[in-house]
Design a protein around this motif. Sequence first.
Motif, PDB file in Angstrom:
ATOM      1  N   ALA A  29     -31.436 -14.818  22.915  1.00  0.00           N
ATOM      2  CA  ALA A  29     -32.683 -15.577  22.781  1.00  0.00           C
ATOM      3  C   ALA A  29     -33.062 -15.657  21.308  1.00  0.00           C
ATOM      4  O   ALA A  29     -32.781 -14.742  20.521  1.00  0.00           O
ATOM      5  CB  ALA A  29     -33.803 -14.930  23.583  1.00  0.00           C
ATOM      6  N   LEU A  30     -33.697 -16.752  20.953  1.00  0.00           N
ATOM      7  CA  LEU A  30     -34.128 -16.977  19.579  1.00  0.00           C
ATOM      8  C   LEU A  30     -35.620 -17.284  19.581  1.00  0.00           C
ATOM      9  O   LEU A  30     -36.087 -18.154  20.326  1.00  0.00           O
ATOM     10  CB  LEU A  30     -33.352 -18.145  18.964  1.00  0.00           C
ATOM     11  N   LEU A  31     -36.371 -16.581  18.745  1.00  0.00           N
ATOM     12  CA  LEU A  31     -37.807 -16.795  18.601  1.00  0.00           C
ATOM     13  C   LEU A  31     -38.083 -17.444  17.253  1.00  0.00           C
ATOM     14  O   LEU A  31     -37.581 -16.998  16.219  1.00  0.00           O
ATOM     15  CB  LEU A  31     -38.558 -15.468  18.697  1.00  0.00           C
ATOM     16  N   ALA A  32     -38.893 -18.490  17.259  1.00  0.00           N
ATOM     17  CA  ALA A  32     -39.356 -19.123  16.023  1.00  0.00           C
ATOM     18  C   ALA A  32     -40.841 -19.414  16.174  1.00  0.00           C
ATOM     19  O   ALA A  32     -41.286 -19.887  17.230  1.00  0.00           O
ATOM     20  CB  ALA A  32     -38.582 -20.407  15.735  1.00  0.00           C
ATOM     21  N   GLY A  33     -41.601 -19.106  15.148  1.00  0.00           N
ATOM     22  CA  GLY A  33     -43.032 -19.350  15.224  1.00  0.00           C
ATOM     23  C   GLY A  33     -43.642 -19.510  13.849  1.00  0.00           C
ATOM     24  O   GLY A  33     -43.079 -19.071  12.838  1.00  0.00           O
ATOM     25  N   VAL A  34     -44.811 -20.134  13.788  1.00  0.00           N
ATOM     26  CA  VAL A  34     -45.517 -20.288  12.524  1.00  0.00           C
ATOM     27  C   VAL A  34     -47.009 -20.353  12.795  1.00  0.00           C
ATOM     28  O   VAL A  34     -47.451 -20.902  13.816  1.00  0.00           O
ATOM     29  CB  VAL A  34     -45.040 -21.552  11.774  1.00  0.00           C
TER      30      VAL A  34
END
Length: 719
Positions: A456-461
């Motif tokens: 799984a890959l998490l990306a956030g801003v």
Amino acid sequence: MPARADAPAPRVRPLAALIRLSLLTGCPLGGAAMTHAGELPTLPAVTVSAPTLAATDTRGQQLDMPFANGALGSRSQLDTPFSTTIVNGENLDDRQVTKLGDVFALDASVTDNSNANSAWNSYLTVRGVPLDWQRGFRINGMPYVGYGNTLPYEQLAQVELLKGSAAFMYGFAAPGGAINYVTKKAPAPGQPLLASIDAGYRSAHLWGQHLDLGGRVGPEDRFGYRVNLTHEEGKPANAVGMNRNAASLGLEARITHALTWTFDGIYQDRNAWGQTPTFATYAIQGKQLPGAVTGRGGRFAGPDQHLYTNLQLYTTGLRYALSPDWTLSTRYSFSKQWRNRNESSFQLKDAAGNYDDYRYYGIQGHQFNYVEAMAEGRFRTGPVGHQIVAGVSGQKQRNAYSRGTGRFFLLGTGNLNEPNTNVFYTPDGLVMYRSSDIEQKAAFVSDTMQLTERWALLAGVRYTNFSQHYYHRGGATKSVYSKSGVMSPTAALMFKPHPGTTLYASYVESLEPGTQVSDPSLANFGQQLDPIRSRQYEVGAKTDRDHWTGTAALFRLERGAQYRQGDYMAQDGLEVYQGAELDGYTRFGQWDVKASAMYLHSRYARGAANNGHRVAGAPQLVLAGAVGYRVPFVPGLRLGVDGKYTGSVKLRPANDIALGGYTVFNAGATYHTRLAGRDITLRAVLANLTNKRFWGFQYADYMQPADPRAISLNAKITY
């Protein structure tokens, strides 16, 4: 409003107080009642039995428990790609915690700088970084100012700690971490009424009572409630007196099957006097400190010194389930904190223990308004699953202080080998002025992409507009700082080799407001320094197996440095922290064992001063552990002992004075049984078992004595 500090301490009548609480709540103290003419009736037959041991031990790491992650939504600790800790309410009760440092006593990543009865009670160091006392604390996920507030721990369901940078989850904050206190909630539909009352005693002679009541009413149990009331008064081990009253309320209304309304509120008046002072060392010439002194109440402070505090936080919210995969929610909270302080700071002059007694007096207040709206959902794009959290938030914080030029002054002198006899009572008529306003408006989004069954890959801003206004005492604006479009990104890669195991690598950037100078002896006291940026890298593992759990992490943090230079608090260069932490729990037979360790390398870099020095207050090594034993021939009885070794730290950035390492042991016993059809729980804790004396780090240039040995006893009846 609290009583004057020169008023005599109230006479403690614990039995009368407990009877009053029983009459107010309708909960009987036992199976007997008075008959006519005051005659006691014949007591009913008594049966004693021990409950079955719970299948799940709440002393473990509980990696499957939900964890409030702000902009990441709610997910379990196991699925959170950052280092976290949860301490549940039963654990808090068993260990009879009295201060924030006690809550995380079994976590080696946390160093205790707190004192329950002084203004420094929210001081805590995580991975060598002090928590942000203005923005590092939350109750039910909503912000409040933690400075000067010790919460009613008996009213909490759990306490959550996110280690390291929390800027993406919660906005501008120091990267030491974030603490979230979760109050007790209404039971779920179909669960029975909850009702319990307990009474306790703590050294030196402090008595308390606590009521917990919760249930559901209405058709289909649509309406739920939870009420907690606490009263405590007497003399703590490390102060002359204390009086505390607290109440919390949780309401839930399932308006429709899709729409739920909630309300949570907490209110506390907590008044302590004769609290242990803090000890400043910046005037000491040379490298020698005086020998450690006792922290027992009454030796260095009398009833003229006090800390009166009031805390209020109210939250309301709506949650709407659009479908099984999508929900919308909105929440608003208002918090207000107020404290009236009259406290000494002993400025040590030499190793012989001579000091100047500087007294601070004044009133300080803070208000927080916070609102957020979020959408959480799941969907798929081809083979990739998405878990989306998106939202907006806004908050306004207002800080206020009292006017007056005499609030920090030389009261007298003394020596640590003699009791302090200096006296000063706070005058009436202190006037508040607005010190600063801090506003944040933010939008955030995160996407956890399930690439395969295991990856799984998490990306956030988080996108933030930030402004802070600092005011003169006359009301005119002194300085303004604003920054629009600040990005706080985060990214993480997660791999599950086993359903109960997560390996992860994560990165997060953050921006924090510069510290508000809280030391009255500094020329820029009360000033809000410019914001500073930090970067955090972490690689870790979490596993939850049938008979054991474990976590491990390697981390590196780069943060702008702030420390005292002469008579000013200044910003200069970087602080760099890198280290490793391990934590594990296992249970076998009648035994359960917990162990925790942290190794930390810290240094100042790129500054005009202190390059290469260790960061003040950051220990190199911390070890913690606990052993529990369930006595097989006394069903329901558990005995336990725990200990924590904290390595030496540098007292100030110049690294010319060090505080030695120390080990503190605690012992306790918990006994569960049934008596006359009621569940009974008896608890006993002996804190600082060996009565160890040492100087503990508080913050740069300041230290405090250890709390003395103290006993806590508690009896609880569950109806």
